[in-house]
Motif scaffolding. Structure first.
Motif, PDB file in Angstrom:
ATOM      1  N   LYS A   1       0.815  -1.130  -0.049  1.00  0.00           N
ATOM      2  CA  LYS A   1      -0.141  -0.036   0.084  1.00  0.00           C
ATOM      3  C   LYS A   1       0.953   1.367   0.083  1.00  0.00           C
ATOM      4  CE  LYS A   1      -2.856   1.414   3.329  1.00  0.00           C
ATOM      5  NZ  LYS A   1      -4.236   1.361   4.024  1.00  0.00           N
TER       6      LYS A   1
ATOM      7  N   THR B   1       1.726   5.658  -2.073  1.00  0.00           N
ATOM      8  CA  THR B   1       1.552   6.810  -1.173  1.00  0.00           C
ATOM      9  C   THR B   1       2.445   7.804  -1.410  1.00  0.00           C
ATOM     10  OG1 THR B   1       0.658   5.566   0.504  1.00  0.00           O
ATOM     11  CG2 THR B   1       0.745   7.871   1.067  1.00  0.00           C
TER      12      THR B   1
ATOM     13  N   LEU C   1       0.103  15.387   1.684  1.00  0.00           N
ATOM     14  CA  LEU C   1      -0.676  15.441   3.319  1.00  0.00           C
ATOM     15  C   LEU C   1       0.165  16.749   3.621  1.00  0.00           C
ATOM     16  CD1 LEU C   1      -2.659  14.443   4.928  1.00  0.00           C
ATOM     17  CD2 LEU C   1      -1.218  12.893   5.901  1.00  0.00           C
TER      18      LEU C   1
ATOM     19  N   GLU D   1      -6.251  20.551   4.530  1.00  0.00           N
ATOM     20  CA  GLU D   1      -7.579  19.662   5.281  1.00  0.00           C
ATOM     21  C   GLU D   1      -6.852  18.461   5.964  1.00  0.00           C
ATOM     22  OE1 GLU D   1     -10.731  19.653   3.855  1.00  0.00           O
ATOM     23  OE2 GLU D   1     -10.548  21.503   2.689  1.00  0.00           O
ATOM     24  N   ALA D   2      -5.595  18.686   5.996  1.00  0.00           N
ATOM     25  CA  ALA D   2      -4.823  17.721   6.745  1.00  0.00           C
ATOM     26  C   ALA D   2      -5.319  17.706   8.342  1.00  0.00           C
ATOM     27  CB  ALA D   2      -3.350  17.548   6.613  1.00  0.00           C
TER      28      ALA D   2
ATOM     29  N   LEU E   1       3.640  12.828   9.026  1.00  0.00           N
ATOM     30  CA  LEU E   1       2.675  12.498   7.952  1.00  0.00           C
ATOM     31  C   LEU E   1       2.202  10.994   8.158  1.00  0.00           C
ATOM     32  CD1 LEU E   1       4.661  13.991   5.184  1.00  0.00           C
ATOM     33  CD2 LEU E   1       2.669  15.083   6.402  1.00  0.00           C
TER      34      LEU E   1
ATOM     35  N   LYS F   1      -1.803   9.977   8.856  1.00  0.00           N
ATOM     36  CA  LYS F   1      -2.604   9.227   7.746  1.00  0.00           C
ATOM     37  C   LYS F   1      -3.885   8.504   8.230  1.00  0.00           C
ATOM     38  CE  LYS F   1      -1.952   7.006   3.263  1.00  0.00           C
ATOM     39  NZ  LYS F   1      -1.951   5.891   3.563  1.00  0.00           N
TER      40      LYS F   1
ATOM     41  N   LEU G   1      -7.214   9.644   8.670  1.00  0.00           N
ATOM     42  CA  LEU G   1      -7.947   9.912   7.510  1.00  0.00           C
ATOM     43  C   LEU G   1      -8.578   8.732   6.986  1.00  0.00           C
ATOM     44  CD1 LEU G   1      -5.632  12.841   6.340  1.00  0.00           C
ATOM     45  CD2 LEU G   1      -7.731  13.061   7.211  1.00  0.00           C
ATOM     46  N   GLU G   2      -8.153   7.803   7.036  1.00  0.00           N
ATOM     47  CA  GLU G   2      -8.609   6.606   6.270  1.00  0.00           C
ATOM     48  C   GLU G   2      -9.728   5.687   6.693  1.00  0.00           C
ATOM     49  OE1 GLU G   2      -4.299   5.238   6.022  1.00  0.00           O
ATOM     50  OE2 GLU G   2      -4.610   5.278   3.833  1.00  0.00           O
ATOM     51  N   SER G   3     -10.258   5.943   7.983  1.00  0.00           N
ATOM     52  CA  SER G   3     -11.260   5.141   8.435  1.00  0.00           C
ATOM     53  C   SER G   3     -12.756   5.837   8.347  1.00  0.00           C
ATOM     54  CB  SER G   3     -10.714   4.729   9.882  1.00  0.00           C
ATOM     55  OG  SER G   3     -11.113   3.445  10.044  1.00  0.00           O
ATOM     56  N   PRO G   4     -13.399   5.414   7.389  1.00  0.00           N
ATOM     57  CA  PRO G   4     -14.728   6.286   7.466  1.00  0.00           C
ATOM     58  C   PRO G   4     -15.780   5.887   8.287  1.00  0.00           C
ATOM     59  CG  PRO G   4     -14.386   4.924   5.493  1.00  0.00           C
ATOM     60  CD  PRO G   4     -13.054   4.855   6.081  1.00  0.00           C
ATOM     61  N   HIS G   5     -15.357   4.255   8.773  1.00  0.00           N
ATOM     62  CA  HIS G   5     -16.660   3.818   9.682  1.00  0.00           C
ATOM     63  C   HIS G   5     -16.049   3.626  10.953  1.00  0.00           C
ATOM     64  CE1 HIS G   5     -18.625   2.718   6.037  1.00  0.00           C
ATOM     65  NE2 HIS G   5     -17.727   1.749   5.521  1.00  0.00           N
TER      66      HIS G   5
ATOM     67  N   ARG H   1     -13.919   5.406  14.279  1.00  0.00           N
ATOM     68  CA  ARG H   1     -12.996   6.551  14.744  1.00  0.00           C
ATOM     69  C   ARG H   1     -11.645   6.058  15.221  1.00  0.00           C
ATOM     70  NH1 ARG H   1     -15.141  11.278  18.661  1.00  0.00           N
ATOM     71  NH2 ARG H   1     -13.175  12.418  18.599  1.00  0.00           N
TER      72      ARG H   1
ATOM     73  N   ASP I   1      -6.284  11.418  19.435  1.00  0.00           N
ATOM     74  CA  ASP I   1      -7.281  11.944  19.372  1.00  0.00           C
ATOM     75  C   ASP I   1      -7.577  12.930  20.466  1.00  0.00           C
ATOM     76  OD1 ASP I   1      -9.839  13.351  19.163  1.00  0.00           O
ATOM     77  OD2 ASP I   1     -10.595  11.647  17.821  1.00  0.00           O
TER      78      ASP I   1
ATOM     79  N   THR J   1     -12.477   7.921   1.298  1.00  0.00           N
ATOM     80  CA  THR J   1     -11.854   8.511   2.399  1.00  0.00           C
ATOM     81  C   THR J   1     -11.452   9.770   2.640  1.00  0.00           C
ATOM     82  OG1 THR J   1      -9.759   7.628   1.812  1.00  0.00           O
ATOM     83  CG2 THR J   1     -10.955   5.985   3.054  1.00  0.00           C
ATOM     84  N   GLU J   2     -11.163  10.604   3.889  1.00  0.00           N
ATOM     85  CA  GLU J   2     -10.691  11.666   3.922  1.00  0.00           C
ATOM     86  C   GLU J   2      -9.318  11.906   3.025  1.00  0.00           C
ATOM     87  OE1 GLU J   2     -13.540  13.573   5.912  1.00  0.00           O
ATOM     88  OE2 GLU J   2     -11.613  14.661   6.080  1.00  0.00           O
TER      89      GLU J   2
END
Lengths: 475, 122, 357
Positions: free
Chosen positions: A43, A47, A52, A57-58, A183, A187, A190-194, A196, A263, C188-189
Motif C-alpha cells: 500500500k 503513497t 498531506l 484539509e490535513a 505524516l 494518515k 483520515l482513512e477510516s470512514p466507519h 473513529r 485524538d 476516505t478523507e
C-alpha cells in the motif's frame, strides 16, 4: 505413585502446556503480523506523503514534548521539531520544572516572551507558571510552557490543556524523527470512514551508535555494545512479529510513549494521563479503548510498521534493570486498574482476547519462567527428574527462541532492511544466540523484582495507597 | 554564473545540472539542505536553486539561513512540488526571489535563471 | 512423554535455523550482486530519460523517434527488472517536468511499447499490480485508455479504486469526476485530499453535477462536493448547502458549516445561529468559528448569551468572535456580567493580546 512424582508430573505438565501455548501464540501472531506488514508495504508504495504535508484539509496537530533537565540538547531538538514539514502544526515544549537552565536557554535562543494565555484546565494539573511564545515569525509554531515539577504524565496533561489542534502527538524530546514520521502517523486518522481512529503508533528504533547531527539521523549503524544491540533484536521481534497483528485485530494495547498520536477530544474525555502509574502511556491507551467500548462506538487503534523515530536504549545493566522494572510495574498497574475487562464479553475483543493475553503471556510469563526454571532446577537437584530431561527442556526452549529471533531477522532483511552489511546481520544472529544466556535471565529477574517492588509498595503504604486507589478515574 | 542546486531526487538533480551547464553556467550540486548550506559557505554562489522537501533541512530553512548569515543578497529560486498558497507565501516572506512549481518546464527555468544573471549579484 | 520428542523438536528447530541463516546470507549476496547491476542500469535509464527531456523535436511536423540503442531495446524486451527501472525513471521524470519535455517523455514511453505491459498488468489478480499499472498509465497521460481505467473507479479493492479515481481526474480533470455519480464505496478523507490536490493542478473551470452530488446517498460524496463548493466558490448552490445543515450525518453537517464560512450570504449568520442549539459541541464550535468571520453587530446579543456556557473552550471561541466584530464587540465583551470572573477575565486578556498583534 509417590507424592513426589505426582507433584513433579503435575508441575511439568503445567509448565509445558503453558510454554506450548505461548509458543503457538508467538507463531500465530508472528505469521499474521508479517502478512499485514507485507500488505502495508504494498500500500505504501503508492503513497505520496507530500500531498498531506501541504494540505489544508490535513488533521491539525499539536506536538507535545515534555522536558526535564535536557538543557544540553534541547535547542537542537526543538529546532528539529520545528523543521518538520507539516502545514497546520504547533510545537509545545513543556518544561517540567527543570532544575537546570533549559528555560533560559530556550527563551534566549527563540526570542520568547511571556504571553497572556488562558490555560483551559480541562484536566487537573500542577501549577502552570507561564506560557511563552516567540517574537520571531520564523518560530511562530513554537509554544513553551513552564510549570511546577509533576512528572511526565502531568506535563503531558498540561500540554493537552494548552493544545488547540485536533490531534496531539506525544514525543520524548530527545527522540529523533524520520522525515515523514508525522505524516505517516496522521494518515490513519483520515482513512477510516466507519471507525473513529483514537490513537496511532509506529516503530521505535534504537539509535545507539547511529550518526546523528543537528537532531537528524544521518547514518544507521548496528549498536556496537551488546546491550543496545540485543534490545535492537528485541524491538525487531516485537514490532515486526507482534504489533502489526494486534493492530489488524484491533486489539493493540500499547503505543510507545516515545512517539504516538492521539485524538485530543477522547483524551480529554477520558481524563488525560494518569500520574498514579509509572506506565502512563499504556494505561492511557487501555483507558481510551475502554471508554469507546463502554459507549459502544466503533473505533480503532492503528499501527504503522515503518520506523518513525529513533531513541537511545539503556546501555548499562543498571539502567536497563530500572527500565524493565518500571515497565513491569506499569503493566501490572494498568491491568489492575482495568481488571473489570478480564474475560468480560461487554468489552469485546479487548476484554476477551487482548487483556487476557497481556495478563497470561506478558505479565505472567516472567513469573512462570522463573518458577519453572527454579522448580525444575530443584527437582533435578533432588533427583526427582533427570538432569538430562532438564537440559533437554532448556535446549528446547533455547532453540525455539533462537529460531524465532532468526526468523525475525529474516523478516527484517526482507522488509525494511535497515542494517545492510552482512557483517551486521551475522552479528545480530550471534546476538540472538547469546540473548537467552546473558540478556533474557536478567530481564526476567528485573520483572520479578518489579512484581516484588510493587507488592512491597502496597504493603508499606497501606492506608494511603488504599485511599489513593479509591479515587480511580471512571468516566 | 555560479549556481548551486539543492535537490534530493537524482534524476531532477542531473537534469538541472545538465541544462544549466548547457546554458553555460558553473554548477555546484548538493543532495540535501545540510550539504547545501556547507557548499554555499564554501563557494558563495551567484544563485541558489533549491527544493523544499529534502532530508535533514527544509529548503525554507536554507532561505532563512542565507538571509540571516550573509550580507550579499544571494538570489534564491525555489523549485518545489508543493504549490500551496501558504507555502509560497512563506517562501517569499522568508526572502525567496522566485518560486517555480513542479512539474516545471526546463526551458522556462533556463529563462528565469538568465534573468538573475543580468539583474543579479555583483 | 519422553525426552525423545523434545530431542526431535530440537533437531527440527536447529535444521530450520541453519536453513534460514543460509537463506538470509543468500538473499543478501544476491541483493549485493544485483545492486551493482541495477546501479548500472539505472544510469543507462536515467541517461535515456534525460536525452528525451532535452530532445529537440521542433523541426518536423511528424515527430522524430527518439534514438534508442538496440542493446537497450533488447534488454527492455528480455528483462523485466530493467523494464521496471526504466519505467520508474520515466514516470518519476514525467511527474516533475512539463511542456515539450513532458511530451517527449510520453513519446518515448509509447515508442518503447511500455504501455502494453501496463495494460496487461490491469488484468492481474494481484491488487497492487493493478493499482500500480493504473497509476503509471495516468502519470504517462494515456488518455486513450481511459475507459479501461474508469471501470475500476468503483472496484471492491480500496487501493485499486483510489488509484482509478485519481487517474481519471488526472487524465480528464473535472470531467473525470463523473464517477461521483455512481460510486458506492465511501471516499476516505485521505482520498478526498488527494483528489483535491489533483484538481488543483488543472485550471479551474465550471463543472456540472454538484446538485446531484449534494443529494447523494453516499455521505462521503456529499462531503466531497461541499469541499469542492468551498474551493471553487460555487455560490449558485448556496441553498443546497443550507439544506445539508439538516442532514442526519454529523460529518455532513460539520462540512456544510465549514463551507458556509467561505460561501456566505446576509442570512447565513441567522441560519447558523438558529441551528446552534440543536447541534453537538463539535458542530457548535465550528459554527462559532464561522461566525468569527461573518458575524456583524446585530449578532452581538446572541453571542453574548453564549458566553454563559460552562464550556471554557466555547467561551474562548465566542469571545474571539465578538472581538472580531470590532470595537462594539469588544465593548460588549467587557460589559458581560462574568467579565471580571475567572475564566472569562483571562480569556479576555488573551483575546485582546491576539487582536493587538
Amino acid at each position: 505413585m509417590s507424592w513426589q512424582s505426582v507433584i513433579t508430573d503435575f508441575f511439568t505438565y503445567a509448565i509445558l502446556s503453558y510454554s506450548v501455548l505461548l509458543l503457538l501464540c508467538y507463531v500465530f501472531i508472528g505469521t499474521y503480523s508479517i502478512g499485514e506488514t507485507n500488505n502495508y508495504l504494498h500500500k505504501n508504495s503508492f503513497t505520496d506523503y507530500r500531498v498531506l504535508a501541504g494540505s489544508t484539509e490535513a488533521p491539525t496537530v499539536s506536538i507535545l514534548a515534555p522536558a526535564y533537565n535536557e538543557a544540553a540538547n534541547i535547542i537542537e531538538n526543538v529546532r528539529s521539531l520545528l523543521s518538520i514539514h507539516y502545514n497546520n502544526m504547533e510545537v509545545i515544549i513543556i518544561n517540567d520544572g527543570s532544575k537546570d537552565d533549559s528555560l533560559d536557554k530556550l527563551i534566549a535562543a527563540y526570542d520568547l516572551f511571556k504571553a497572556d494565555f488562558f490555560v483551559n484546565q480541562q484536566i487537573a494539573t500542577k501549577n502552570v507558571r507561564g506560557v511563552y511564545k516567540s517574537r520571531n515569525n520564523v518560530y511562530r509554531k513554537l509554544i513553551v510552557v513552564d510549570k511546577d515539577n509533576g512528572g511526565k504524565a502531568d506535563a503531558l496533561n498540561v500540554g493537552v490543556n494548552i493544545a488547540r489542534n485536533d490531534l496531539i502527538v506525544c514525543i520524548d524530546v530527545d527522540c529523533i524523527l524520520e522525515q515523514d514520521a508525522l505524516l505517516k502517523l496522521a494518515k490513519p486518522f483520515l482513512e477510516s470512514p466507519h471507525q473513529r481512529v483514537i490513537a496511532t503508533g509506529g516503530v521505535i528504533r534504537i539509535a545507539n551508535s547511529c550518526e546523528i547531527e543537528g537532531g537528524r539521523l544521518i547514518k544507521v549503524n548496528l549498536p556496537k555494545d551488546f546491550l543496545p544491540r540485543v534490545q535492537t533484536l528485541e524491538y525487531i521481534r516485537a514490532f515486526l512479529l507482534g504489533r502489526m497483528a494486534w493492530s489488524r485485530l484491533n486489539g493493540l494495547l500499547l503505543i510507545s510513549g516515545a512517539f504516538g498520536a492521539f485524538d485530543k477530544e477522547i483524551v480529554i474525555r477520558c481524563g488525560g494521563y494518569d500520574h498514579n502509574t509509572v506506565g502512563e502511556d499504556m494505561e492511557l491507551v487501555v483507558r481510551m479503548r475502554r471508554y469507546m467500548e463502554e459507549r459502544n462506538e466503533p473505533y480503532k487503534v492503528a499501527f504503522i510498521p515503518d520506523p518513525l523515530c529513533w531513541t537511545e536504549a539503556p546501555a548499562s545493566f543498571k539502567i536497563l534493570g530500572r527500565q524493565r522494572n518500571r515497565w513491569t510495574r506499569g503493566t501490572i498497574e494498568t491491568l489492575k486498574f482495568h481488571k473489570v475487562m478480564f474475560f468480560n464479553p461487554k468489552y469485546g475483543l479487548l476484554g476477551m482476547i487482548s487483556y487476557p493475553y497481556w495478563f497470561f503471556f506478558e505479565f505472567m510469563a516472567p513469573i512462570v519462567e522463573f518458577v519453572g526454571f527454579t522448580g525444575f532446577l530443584i527437582f533435578s537437584l533432588f533427583g526427582l527428574i533427570n538432569w538430562s530431561f532438564f537440559l533437554t527442556l532448556l535446549a528446547f526452549i533455547f532453540s525455539f527462541g533462537f529460531l524465532y529471533s532468526v526468523f525475525a531477522i529474516l523478516m527484517e532483511v526482507l522488509t525494511y532492511h535497515q542494517y545492510k552489511r552482512q557483517k551486521d546481520i551475522m552479528m545480530l544472529v550471534l546476538t540472538a544466540f547469546l540473548e537467552p544466556i546473558i540478556f533474557h535471565p536478567f530481564v526476567v529477574w528485573a520483572a520479578i523484582k518489579g512484581n516484588i517492588d510493587l507488592l512491597r509498595k502496597k504493603n508499606s503504604w497501606g492506608e494511603m495507597t488504599r485511599q489513593g486507589l479509591s479515587q480511580k478515574k471512571t468516566n | 554564473m555560479r549556481i548551486l542546486i539543492a535537490e534530493d531526487d537524482d534524476l531532477m538533480r542531473k537534469t538541472l545540472e545538465f541544462r544549466l551547464k548547457r546554458d553555460g553556467h558553473q554548477v555546484i550540486v548538493t543532495h540535501d539542505g545540510r550539504e547545501a548550506l556547507e557548499k554555499i559557505a564554501e563557494h558563495l554562489p551567484d544563485l541558489v536553486i533549491t527544493d523544499i522537501m529534502m532530508p535533514y533541512s527544509s529548503g525554507l530553512e536554507i532561505i532563512g539561513a542565507v538571509r540571516q548569515n550573509y550580507t550579499q543578497k544571494i538570489p534564491i529560486i525555489i523549485l518545489s512540488g508543493m504549490g500551496q498558497e501558504d507555502v509560497v507565501l512563506e517562501a517569499f516572506t522568508l526572502g525567496a526571489d522566485d518560486y517555480i512549481t513542479k512539474p516545471f518546464s526546463p526551458n522556462e527555468l533556463s529563462v528565469r535563471v538568465r534573468r538573475f544573471a543580468f539583474t543579479g549579484a555583483a | 512423554m519422553g525426552p525423545h520428542y523434545f530431542n526431535l523438536a530440537i533437531l527440527f528447530f536447529t535444521g530450520i535455523i541453519l536453513l534460514l541463516i543460509i537463506f538470509i546470507l543468500a538473499i543478501m549476496y544476491i541483493r549485493n550482486r544485483r545492486g551493482g547491476k541495477f546501479q548500472k542500469w539505472k544510469l543507462m535509464a536515467s541517461l535515456l530519460v534525460r536525452k528525451a527531456i532535452f530532445f529537440d523535436n521542433e523541426q518536423d511536423e511528424q515527430r522524430k523517434a527518439i534514438p534508442v540503442t538496440t542493446r537497450l531495446q533488447k534488454l527492455l524486451s528480455d528483462n523485466q527488472h530493467f523494464r521496471k527501472i526504466l519505467t520508474d525513471e520515466l514516470t518519476n521524470a514525467k511527474k516533475n517536468v512539463s511542456g515539450t519535455s513532458a511530451d517527449n517523455l510520453k513519446q518515448l514511453y509509447m515508442q518503447l511499447n511500455l504501455h502494453h505491459f501496463a495494460i496487461a498488468k490491469l488484468k492481474s489478480y494481484k491488487w497492487y499490480v493493478k493499482a500500480q499499472a493504473i497509476q503509471e498509465l495516468a502519470v504517462m497521460d494515456m488518455k486513450e485508455h481511459i475507459a479501461k481505467i474508469y471501470r475500476f473507479t468503483n472496484n471492491a479493492n480500496e487501493l485499486v479504486r483510489m488509484e482509478a479515481q485519481i487517474a481519471v481526474v488526472k487524465l480528464y480533470g473535472f470531467e473525470g469526476l463523473r464517477f461521483l455519480d455512481v460510486v458506492t464505496y465511501p471516499i476516505t478523507e485521505w482520498q478526498q485530499i488527494r483528489l483535491l490536490h489533483e484538481l488543483a493542478q488543472v485550471p479551474a473551470e465550471n463543472f456540472n453535477g454538484m446538485e446531484s452530488w449534494l443529494r447523494s446517498q453516499n455521505k462521503s460524496v456529499i462531503t466531497f462536493a461541499l469541499k469542492l463548493a468551498r474551493t471553487y466558490h460555487r455560490f449558485e448552490i448556496y441553498s443546497e448547502i443550507i439544506a445539508c445543515l439538516q442532514d442526519e450525518d454529523a460529518g455532513v453537517r460539520l462540512q456544510a458549516i465549514e463551507t458556509l464560512g467561505e460561501l456566505y450570504d446576509d442570512d447565513t449568520s441567522d441560519i447558523l445561529i438558529s441551528r446552534y442549539l440543536l447541534e453537538d459541541l463539535r458542530q457548535q464550535i465550528a459554527i462559532v468559528k464561522v461566525l468569527k468571520n461573518i458575524a456583524t453587530e446585530r449578532d452581538i446579543p446572541v453571542l453574548l448569551d453564549q458566553l454563559n456556557s460552562d464550556n471554557a473552550e466555547l467561551k474562548l471561541m465566542v469571545a474571539r468572535a465578538l472581538a472580531n466584530i470590532g470595537t462594539k464587540g469588544l465593548e460588549a465583551l467587557h460589559h458581560h456580567r462574568q467579565a471580571c470572573e475567572y475564566p472569562l477575565d483571562r480569556i479576555i486578556t488573551q483575546i485582546e493580546s491576539e487582536v493587538a498583534v
